[in-house]
Structure formats: C-alpha cells, structure tokens
Design an enzyme around this catalytic site. Structure first.
Site, PDB file in Angstrom:
ATOM      1  N   PRO A  11      32.262  58.296  97.049  1.00  0.00           N
ATOM      2  CA  PRO A  11      33.447  57.726  97.689  1.00  0.00           C
ATOM      3  C   PRO A  11      34.751  58.487  97.526  1.00  0.00           C
ATOM      4  O   PRO A  11      35.239  58.881  96.512  1.00  0.00           O
ATOM      5  CB  PRO A  11      33.644  56.258  97.656  1.00  0.00           C
ATOM      6  CG  PRO A  11      33.014  56.284  96.121  1.00  0.00           C
ATOM      7  CD  PRO A  11      31.706  57.231  95.916  1.00  0.00           C
ATOM      8  N   ASN A  12      35.471  58.855  98.795  1.00  0.00           N
ATOM      9  CA  ASN A  12      36.747  59.513  98.784  1.00  0.00           C
ATOM     10  C   ASN A  12      36.644  60.965  98.313  1.00  0.00           C
ATOM     11  O   ASN A  12      37.675  61.663  98.476  1.00  0.00           O
ATOM     12  CB  ASN A  12      37.806  58.718  98.030  1.00  0.00           C
ATOM     13  CG  ASN A  12      37.681  57.302  98.722  1.00  0.00           C
ATOM     14  OD1 ASN A  12      38.085  57.094  99.719  1.00  0.00           O
ATOM     15  ND2 ASN A  12      37.702  56.484  97.594  1.00  0.00           N
ATOM     16  N   ARG A  19      43.963  64.303  98.904  1.00  0.00           N
ATOM     17  CA  ARG A  19      43.836  63.095  98.066  1.00  0.00           C
ATOM     18  C   ARG A  19      44.392  63.240  96.884  1.00  0.00           C
ATOM     19  O   ARG A  19      43.950  63.834  96.200  1.00  0.00           O
ATOM     20  CB  ARG A  19      42.542  62.295  98.188  1.00  0.00           C
ATOM     21  CG  ARG A  19      42.660  61.087  97.289  1.00  0.00           C
ATOM     22  CD  ARG A  19      41.600  60.626  96.999  1.00  0.00           C
ATOM     23  NE  ARG A  19      41.373  59.342  96.276  1.00  0.00           N
ATOM     24  CZ  ARG A  19      40.435  58.926  95.246  1.00  0.00           C
ATOM     25  NH1 ARG A  19      39.463  59.815  95.215  1.00  0.00           N
ATOM     26  NH2 ARG A  19      40.594  57.929  94.692  1.00  0.00           N
ATOM     27  N   TYR A  24      43.765  65.042  91.389  1.00  0.00           N
ATOM     28  CA  TYR A  24      42.573  65.841  91.755  1.00  0.00           C
ATOM     29  C   TYR A  24      42.586  67.363  92.120  1.00  0.00           C
ATOM     30  O   TYR A  24      41.734  67.960  92.278  1.00  0.00           O
ATOM     31  CB  TYR A  24      41.804  64.875  92.917  1.00  0.00           C
ATOM     32  CG  TYR A  24      41.740  63.698  92.422  1.00  0.00           C
ATOM     33  CD1 TYR A  24      40.666  63.293  91.611  1.00  0.00           C
ATOM     34  CD2 TYR A  24      42.217  62.618  93.172  1.00  0.00           C
ATOM     35  CE1 TYR A  24      40.433  61.980  91.311  1.00  0.00           C
ATOM     36  CE2 TYR A  24      42.025  61.364  92.846  1.00  0.00           C
ATOM     37  CZ  TYR A  24      41.253  60.991  91.931  1.00  0.00           C
ATOM     38  OH  TYR A  24      40.772  59.672  91.463  1.00  0.00           O
ATOM     39  N   ASN A  77      29.107  63.426  91.233  1.00  0.00           N
ATOM     40  CA  ASN A  77      30.577  62.977  91.063  1.00  0.00           C
ATOM     41  C   ASN A  77      30.545  61.595  91.588  1.00  0.00           C
ATOM     42  O   ASN A  77      30.638  61.679  93.048  1.00  0.00           O
ATOM     43  CB  ASN A  77      31.647  63.683  91.412  1.00  0.00           C
ATOM     44  CG  ASN A  77      33.301  63.128  91.208  1.00  0.00           C
ATOM     45  OD1 ASN A  77      33.144  62.238  91.153  1.00  0.00           O
ATOM     46  ND2 ASN A  77      34.130  64.071  91.340  1.00  0.00           N
ATOM     47  N   ALA A  80      34.529  56.184  92.153  1.00  0.00           N
ATOM     48  CA  ALA A  80      34.613  54.895  91.669  1.00  0.00           C
ATOM     49  C   ALA A  80      33.207  54.284  91.382  1.00  0.00           C
ATOM     50  O   ALA A  80      33.400  53.326  90.399  1.00  0.00           O
ATOM     51  CB  ALA A  80      35.333  54.054  92.792  1.00  0.00           C
ATOM     52  N   HIS A  83      32.226  53.528  87.731  1.00  0.00           N
ATOM     53  CA  HIS A  83      32.483  52.351  87.044  1.00  0.00           C
ATOM     54  C   HIS A  83      31.862  51.116  87.539  1.00  0.00           C
ATOM     55  O   HIS A  83      32.355  50.079  86.844  1.00  0.00           O
ATOM     56  CB  HIS A  83      34.059  52.388  86.842  1.00  0.00           C
ATOM     57  CG  HIS A  83      34.633  53.730  86.811  1.00  0.00           C
ATOM     58  ND1 HIS A  83      34.731  54.594  85.509  1.00  0.00           N
ATOM     59  CD2 HIS A  83      35.420  54.454  87.862  1.00  0.00           C
ATOM     60  CE1 HIS A  83      35.129  55.736  85.949  1.00  0.00           C
ATOM     61  NE2 HIS A  83      35.530  55.611  87.196  1.00  0.00           N
ATOM     62  N   GLU A 101      27.073  63.997  84.966  1.00  0.00           N
ATOM     63  CA  GLU A 101      27.820  63.648  85.342  1.00  0.00           C
ATOM     64  C   GLU A 101      29.373  64.324  85.557  1.00  0.00           C
ATOM     65  O   GLU A 101      29.643  65.015  84.518  1.00  0.00           O
ATOM     66  CB  GLU A 101      28.195  62.274  84.590  1.00  0.00           C
ATOM     67  CG  GLU A 101      29.226  61.311  85.051  1.00  0.00           C
ATOM     68  CD  GLU A 101      29.648  60.160  84.116  1.00  0.00           C
ATOM     69  OE1 GLU A 101      30.358  59.367  84.292  1.00  0.00           O
ATOM     70  OE2 GLU A 101      28.655  59.797  83.041  1.00  0.00           O
ATOM     71  N   HIS A 103      33.533  64.454  86.504  1.00  0.00           N
ATOM     72  CA  HIS A 103      34.880  64.058  86.971  1.00  0.00           C
ATOM     73  C   HIS A 103      35.800  65.021  86.979  1.00  0.00           C
ATOM     74  O   HIS A 103      35.850  65.848  86.060  1.00  0.00           O
ATOM     75  CB  HIS A 103      35.225  63.054  86.095  1.00  0.00           C
ATOM     76  CG  HIS A 103      34.032  61.916  85.999  1.00  0.00           C
ATOM     77  ND1 HIS A 103      34.146  60.805  86.764  1.00  0.00           N
ATOM     78  CD2 HIS A 103      33.180  61.629  84.643  1.00  0.00           C
ATOM     79  CE1 HIS A 103      33.180  59.920  86.103  1.00  0.00           C
ATOM     80  NE2 HIS A 103      32.518  60.646  85.141  1.00  0.00           N
ATOM     81  N   ARG A 110      43.267  57.596  81.981  1.00  0.00           N
ATOM     82  CA  ARG A 110      43.658  56.937  83.377  1.00  0.00           C
ATOM     83  C   ARG A 110      43.596  55.516  82.969  1.00  0.00           C
ATOM     84  O   ARG A 110      43.543  55.025  82.026  1.00  0.00           O
ATOM     85  CB  ARG A 110      42.743  57.621  84.551  1.00  0.00           C
ATOM     86  CG  ARG A 110      43.281  59.043  84.837  1.00  0.00           C
ATOM     87  CD  ARG A 110      42.614  59.479  85.962  1.00  0.00           C
ATOM     88  NE  ARG A 110      43.020  59.072  87.021  1.00  0.00           N
ATOM     89  CZ  ARG A 110      42.454  58.787  88.339  1.00  0.00           C
ATOM     90  NH1 ARG A 110      41.173  59.403  88.455  1.00  0.00           N
ATOM     91  NH2 ARG A 110      43.036  58.258  89.212  1.00  0.00           N
TER      92      ARG A 110
END
Length: 158
Positions: A11-12, A19, A24, A77, A80, A83, A101, A103, A110
């Site tokens: 997502p996103n 964004r 990012y 990736n 959200a 988590h 994985e 990020h 964060r």
C-alpha cells in the site's frame, strides 16, 4: 520460460516520488522497477513487478510466485502490512518462497509500531534504510545466492 524474480510492493508505494519525499526519497515506483529489471537482467533473469493497496492481492501474488517453478524468489516491500499482516507471513511460509523483505526507510528509527515485522521471521534477508538501492541489493541476493525454497509449514493446523 525464463527464470524470474517477483517484486511486490504494498500500500501507498504507488505514490513513491511524491509521498513524504523526506522519508521515502524522490524516486518513483517506475524507477524501482527499472532498477530491479536491470539488476536481474545482469544475471539472466527477468522480473515481474506488481503493486497493490490490497492485502489479498499481495497474498495471491505470493501464492502464484510460490507455485511457479521458474520463480527464484520474491522481493517484498509490504509497506504498512509489514507490521500487521499475518496473512502475508502465512503465504510465504505456506509456499516456501524465498523472500527478501525491503524497506526504503529504517523502520527501527521511526514510530514504535513500525518496529515489529511479521515478515522478518519468514524472510531470508531484510534490507532497510537504503532507499531504492535496497531493492537492487535484494535482487542481487536472490540472483547470486543459491538456496532452496524455505521449508513449507508442515503443521496441518495452519
């Protein structure tokens, strides 16, 4: 049919470049896909890229990759969902798919809710905080590190 690496974005991530660029960066999802394709091609592999804001579509993509004998592994990736998603964890575990994985930022630097990953226990490698270069590192790892698919869950209770 050529051997391939699947690159999945959650997502996103379709909003990369606009964004929160202070977190990012300014690279776009198209830049990520181009980087991955170039790194894979250098090893005679193809990439298949997919982005979805929907958890179930990412589960479907992992299951499809896991069932594909030409798939070397997946770069994920999950945004959200990293988590929150036991479903993504279970999809990787059930298929035995090799997973890296990724990020863009360092989740441990964060908010506290980003410090837990449901994917890390089923990933053979985690790359965090390297920006889009992290995708390149992930593709290189899958392309150059031989490894059998992870063991599938033998627990019939799921």
């Amino acid at each position: 049919m050529a051997r391939r690496i699947v690159v999945l974005n959650g997502p996103n991530l379709n909003l990369l470049g606009t964004r929160e660029p202070h977190i990012y960066g300014t690279a776009t999802l198209a830049d990520v896909e181009e980087l991955c394709a170039g790194r894979a091609a250098a090893h005679g592999l193809e990439v298949s890229c997919r982005q979805s804001n929907h958890e179930g579509e990412l589960v479907d993509a992992l299951q499809e990759a896991g069932a594909d004998p030409e798939c070397v592994g997946a770069v994920l990736n999950a945004g959200a969902y990293t988590h929150t998603s036991i479903a993504l964890h279970d999809a990787v575990k059930a298929t035995g798919l090799r997973l890296v994985e990724v990020h863009l930022s360092n989740p441990h630097a964060r908010e506290p809710f980003r410090h837990t990953s449901f994917l890390s226990p089923v990933a053979e490698m985690v790359v965090a905080g390297a920006g889009i270069d992290g995708y390149g590192y992930a593709v290189e790892h899958l392309a150059t590190t031989p490894g059998p698919r992870a063991e599938s869950s033998a627990d019939p209770r799921g």
